[in-house]
Structures are given as structure tokens and as C-alpha cells.
Scaffold this motif. Structure first.
Motif, PDB file in Angstrom:
ATOM      1  N   HIS A 208      -5.841   8.148   4.200  1.00  0.00           N
ATOM      2  CA  HIS A 208      -6.128   8.795   5.487  1.00  0.00           C
ATOM      3  C   HIS A 208      -6.477   7.769   6.560  1.00  0.00           C
ATOM      4  N   SER A 211      -1.269   8.193  11.321  1.00  0.00           N
ATOM      5  CA  SER A 211      -0.745   9.370  12.020  1.00  0.00           C
ATOM      6  C   SER A 211      -0.288  10.465  11.051  1.00  0.00           C
ATOM      7  N   LYS A 212       0.029  10.098   9.811  1.00  0.00           N
ATOM      8  CA  LYS A 212       0.448  11.120   8.844  1.00  0.00           C
ATOM      9  C   LYS A 212      -0.727  11.975   8.408  1.00  0.00           C
ATOM     10  N   TYR A 213      -1.837  11.324   8.080  1.00  0.00           N
ATOM     11  CA  TYR A 213      -3.047  12.037   7.691  1.00  0.00           C
ATOM     12  C   TYR A 213      -4.220  11.516   8.514  1.00  0.00           C
TER      13      TYR A 213
END
Length: 349
Positions: A208, A211-213
Motif C-alpha cells: 500500500h 496509486s493502485k492501493y
């Protein structure tokens, strides 16, 4: 009698002028780690890792501040001036911000001219070799004359203090290397052999924060693995077994490619510096690649795994101990997170 003299045409060739570093003042010893993880004695930690100490950045230190200190040490050691630099390459996976580019901050703080180029590149253990390749290209294409290659990593910011699987291995450090060009009829930084296999991305990852998570309330929920290590999704995770398998399969082949490219065999290489992952991995790699203990230089015991900084730290240490001398051939190879790997021969000037 007519004597025909064949003159090799000289051209600008990139070479490493010097290497310096910066280490944080905080030292994490095996005694401290054993106190935090009583099930692992001081001797057991050393037996498993080969590491005695790691340097850990303080809360007020940043990627840019460490890189700046490394550069200042380089300028002082080699009597250089920031105004000579016309390109900054900064390798890091722990930048000051998502944006702006940390290299721009470094340029401003060091007083490097505004006519200089500057960029960050996100690579880990192979990053220094990739950086040398970019510096070589900039210089030999006459786009730059003095390239400042920086590595600066604070992996400690991603490590859960209750995760002994990575806390025992990683340290923080920054390095600075100046690459220049001179007229010569041979390469000093030879052609780099690269490799990439993104299938291994999940085996060394901070899940995390990108930008994905993006960071959320879920990012800080801790879980415990089968070995009792705690981590959350914003912490560093490493699948050590998979990383070892990848390394032992890939790196020996890469070394053969580098030797074949330069028409050298193991005995013709003077010194070898691999990415300093840990003692077990490097012992296995030395056996598989056929280098002697005298050729194979290590520095993990003092610094731990400092990611992109391990190879330049090893070079600086070798120069200080007179283990690397003028006109010697040095083989360097970085490998790890990504998966990514790269290596080449460097002729020391």
C-alpha cells in the motif's frame, strides 16, 4: 621499409572519478535486535545474516538530506565543486515526496546550476548499475560532462519493528559517485547486461501507498505470519525463499554473459562486488560463479543490506582498504526487487 602504424581512434569514454557515502549516526546492533526478539540470540542473528550492525536514519533525516550529505562528502574528498555538475541521477525507492522529484530538491540545496538535468529513478538492488549505464550514455553522447549519481535509501521507514525477517537485514545509507569523461581508445565502464522479470514483483513489496492501493484505514491493520513476524500492508514484505531461488538461478547466468561480452574469464577479473544481500546468499553465489575469496569483496557485515547503496559502499570500502587499485577490472552486479538485475565490468582508473 615502410612501417604501417595503426592508430586507434580515441573518443570520450565515461569513467568513475570517485565514490563517497553518508551513514546515519544511529546504529542497530545484534544486541539490540536480540533484546527485541529474545528467541534469536546475538550469535543466531549473525549466523543467519552475517551482519553485525546496520545504520538507521533518524526521524529528521530524509532521502534528500542523506543524498546531500553524501554529495558534500564526495565534493570534499575529491576537491570538487557543485557548479561542475551538469546532471543529477538519484536512485531511490524512498523519495521525500510522491512529487516533486527529490533530485530537484538535491540540485537546489547543493547549488548545482539550473542548467543541469536532474531525475529520480525507482530501482532497488540493481539501481546503481542502471545509474552507471545512464551516466555512461549521457557522457559518451556528449549530453553531459559531470554526472552525479546518487543512491539514497531509508527502507527502515517501511519496516515493521516487530518483523525480524527484514529488520535484521536492512540498513539505511546514501552514496555519491561522480562520473566524468576523457579521451580514450577503450571503455572504462563496459556494456551493461540487464534483466527484468516482473513476475517476481509480489515477493519484495510494500503493498500500500502507491496509486493502485492508496493509504487507507486498512493499510495499518497488522497480521502475524507463521514465524511470528508482524506487518501491515504499508510495511515491507519479503519472501526470502523466492528471492533466494531467483538469485541463484539468474545471477550466475548473468555473470557468464558479462564475462563473454568482455572476452574475460573469472581469473582475469581482479575484484568482484555483488549486491550485499546477506552472507548466506553471497556465499552461495561465490561458489556458483567460481570466484575466489580474494576476488570477492564483501561489506554486508558492517552495513547490512542498503539496497541500491550496497555496491558503491563496497567500492568506497575497497578503495579505503586498498583492495581496489588503478587499472584493475572490477565486476559489479546488482539484483533483487522487481525482479531486476544488471551487471558490468568497470576498469578502475
Amino acid at each position: 621499409m615502410v612501417v604501417i602504424v595503426h592508430n586507434e581512434k580515441k573518443s570520450i569514454k565515461a569513467y568513475i572519478l570517485g565514490v563517497s557515502s553518508y551513514l546515519p549516526k544511529n546504529v542497530l546492533s545484534n544486541e539490540q535486535l536480540s533484546s527485541d526478539f529474545p528467541e534469536w540470540s546475538v550469535d543466531k542473528i549473525y549466523e543467519k545474516t552475517g551482519i553485525r550492525t546496520r545504520y538507521i536514519a533518524s526521524t529528521d533525516e530524509t532521502c534528500s538530506s542523506m543524498a546531500i550529505n553524501a554529495a558534500k562528502n564526495l565534493f570534499k574528498k575529491y576537491n570538487l565543486n557543485a557548479t561542475q555538475v551538469d546532471y543529477v541521477l538519484l536512485c531511490t525507492q524512498s523519495p521525500d515526496y510522491v512529487l516533486p522529484t527529490t533530485a530537484c530538491i538535491v540540485q537546489n540545496e547543493l547549488g548545482i546550476p539550473t542548467t543541469a538535468g536532474a531525475l529520480d529513478f525507482n530501482l532497488g538492488c540493481s539501481g546503481y548499475v542502471y545509474g552507471l549505464s545512464m551516466a555512461k550514455a549521457l557522457i559518451e553522447s556528449k549530453q553531459a560532462k559531470n554526472v552525479l549519481l546518487l543512491t539514497s535509501e531509508l527502507y527502515s521507514r517501511y519496516i515493521n519493528v516487530n518483523d525480524k525477517s527484514v529488520r535484521t537485514l536492512f540498513g539505511d545509507a546514501a552514496t555519491a559517485t561522480l562520473i566524468q569523461g576523457k579521451l580514450a581508445d577503450r571503455d572504462f565502464i563496459h556494456s551493461v547486461k540487464f534483466g527484468t522479470d516482473g513476475k517476481g514483483a509480489i515477493n519484495l513489496i510494500v503493498p500500500h501507498g502507491g496509486s493502485k492501493y492508496p493509504i487507507s484505514s486498512q493499510s495499518f491493520i497488522e497480521s502475524v505470519d507463521s514465524s511470528g513476524n508482524k506487518r501491515s500492508l504499508c510495511n515491507l514484505y519479503m519472501n526470502g525463499a523466492e528471492i533466494l531461488t531467483f538469485t541463484l538461478k539468474t545471477v550466475p547466468k548473468a555473470i557468464l554473459e558479462i564475462l563473454n561480452e568482455t572476452n574475460l574469464n573469472q581469473a582475469q577479473v581482479d575484484k568482484v562486488i555483488f549486491h550485499q544481500a546477506n552472507k548466506f546468499m553471497l556465499d552461495k553465489l561465490r561458489q556458483k560463479t567460481g570466484f575466489s575469496a580474494e576476488q570477492f569483496l564483501v561489506s554486508y557485515e558492517e552495513y547490512g543490506n542498503t539496497v541500491s547503496s550496497t555496491i558503491p559502499l563496497g567500492i568506497e570500502r575497497a578503495l579505503y582498504k586498498s583492495e581496489l587499485n588503478a587499472n584493475e577490472k572490477l565486476l559489479i552486479c546488482g539484483f533483487g526487487v522487481g525482479y531486476s538485475w544488471a551487471g558490468c565490468i568497470v576498469e578502475w582508473c
